[in-house]
Scaffold this motif. Sequence first.
Motif, PDB file in Angstrom:
ATOM      1  N   ALA A 197      -8.707 -63.791  -6.128  1.00 20.15           N
ATOM      2  CA  ALA A 197      -9.501 -65.002  -6.333  1.00 20.15           C
ATOM      3  C   ALA A 197      -9.243 -65.999  -5.213  1.00 20.15           C
ATOM      4  N   LEU A 198      -7.992 -66.114  -4.810  1.00 18.96           N
ATOM      5  CA  LEU A 198      -7.650 -67.026  -3.720  1.00 18.96           C
ATOM      6  C   LEU A 198      -8.293 -66.576  -2.409  1.00 18.96           C
ATOM      7  N   LEU A 199      -8.293 -65.274  -2.155  1.00 19.72           N
ATOM      8  CA  LEU A 199      -8.948 -64.770  -0.943  1.00 19.72           C
ATOM      9  C   LEU A 199     -10.457 -65.007  -0.983  1.00 19.72           C
ATOM     10  N   THR A 232     -17.227 -67.685  -7.073  1.00 18.20           N
ATOM     11  CA  THR A 232     -16.794 -66.434  -7.701  1.00 18.20           C
ATOM     12  C   THR A 232     -15.270 -66.378  -7.767  1.00 18.20           C
ATOM     13  N   GLY A 233     -14.592 -66.870  -6.728  1.00 17.50           N
ATOM     14  CA  GLY A 233     -13.132 -66.943  -6.771  1.00 17.50           C
ATOM     15  C   GLY A 233     -12.646 -67.898  -7.847  1.00 17.50           C
ATOM     16  N   ALA A 234     -13.327 -69.035  -7.990  1.00 20.12           N
ATOM     17  CA  ALA A 234     -12.944 -69.987  -9.041  1.00 20.12           C
ATOM     18  C   ALA A 234     -13.202 -69.413 -10.432  1.00 20.12           C
ATOM     19  N   PHE A 235     -14.286 -68.666 -10.584  1.00 22.91           N
ATOM     20  CA  PHE A 235     -14.587 -68.057 -11.883  1.00 22.91           C
ATOM     21  C   PHE A 235     -13.577 -66.980 -12.242  1.00 22.91           C
ATOM     22  N   VAL A 236     -13.090 -66.246 -11.239  1.00 28.16           N
ATOM     23  CA  VAL A 236     -12.059 -65.232 -11.513  1.00 28.16           C
ATOM     24  C   VAL A 236     -10.789 -65.913 -11.994  1.00 28.16           C
ATOM     25  N   MET A 237     -10.459 -67.060 -11.414  1.00 28.79           N
ATOM     26  CA  MET A 237      -9.271 -67.785 -11.881  1.00 28.79           C
ATOM     27  C   MET A 237      -9.465 -68.319 -13.293  1.00 28.79           C
ATOM     28  N   THR A 247     -13.638 -57.989 -12.669  1.00 28.67           N
ATOM     29  CA  THR A 247     -14.398 -56.888 -12.074  1.00 28.67           C
ATOM     30  C   THR A 247     -15.823 -57.328 -11.750  1.00 28.67           C
ATOM     31  N   VAL A 248     -16.457 -58.006 -12.673  1.00 20.69           N
ATOM     32  CA  VAL A 248     -17.841 -58.449 -12.474  1.00 20.69           C
ATOM     33  C   VAL A 248     -17.919 -59.459 -11.329  1.00 20.69           C
ATOM     34  N   PHE A 249     -17.035 -60.458 -11.373  1.00 17.08           N
ATOM     35  CA  PHE A 249     -17.069 -61.483 -10.338  1.00 17.08           C
ATOM     36  C   PHE A 249     -16.618 -60.931  -8.989  1.00 17.08           C
ATOM     37  N   GLY A 250     -15.751 -59.927  -8.990  1.00 15.76           N
ATOM     38  CA  GLY A 250     -15.341 -59.297  -7.739  1.00 15.76           C
ATOM     39  C   GLY A 250     -16.499 -58.590  -7.062  1.00 15.76           C
TER      40      GLY A 250
END
Length: 129
Positions: free
Chosen positions: A3-5, A45-50, A57-60
């Motif tokens: 997510a950070l990346l 998308t990174g913020a949503f993963v956090m 998986t979906v947001f990735g």
Amino acid sequence: MGALLLMIGGLIIGWVPIQFATELAIIGGSFTVIGLVFAVMVFLTGAFVMARPEMSTVFGVIGIALSILSLIGALGGLFVGMLIGIAGGNLCVAWRHPDPDQGTTTSTGTGSPDAGANEDVQFSWQGDQ
């Protein structure tokens, strides 16, 4: 880490259209706007993963697709932001949310303490059973 990346990749992707915004505004900067939209979406998308790690998986996958599409409007952050976004998206896809039920093993009552220990072992390359 993924997510950070993704968030760092989104910032780098957004840097390129901002740097060239004044030159492209004279010509007609529709690509500048598209590049900024992709940058914001990769960052989100990174913020949503956090915020929702169980949906990593979906947001990735969405982050990988948006990072690749950022070539259209932002040159992928001079390719560096695109590669960082793809790496972050891949890490998000590969990461699995730890299951709290997997950590505790119950005794089967057979008398042997190791009787049920090997039943829950599953490696990622064997697939789901």
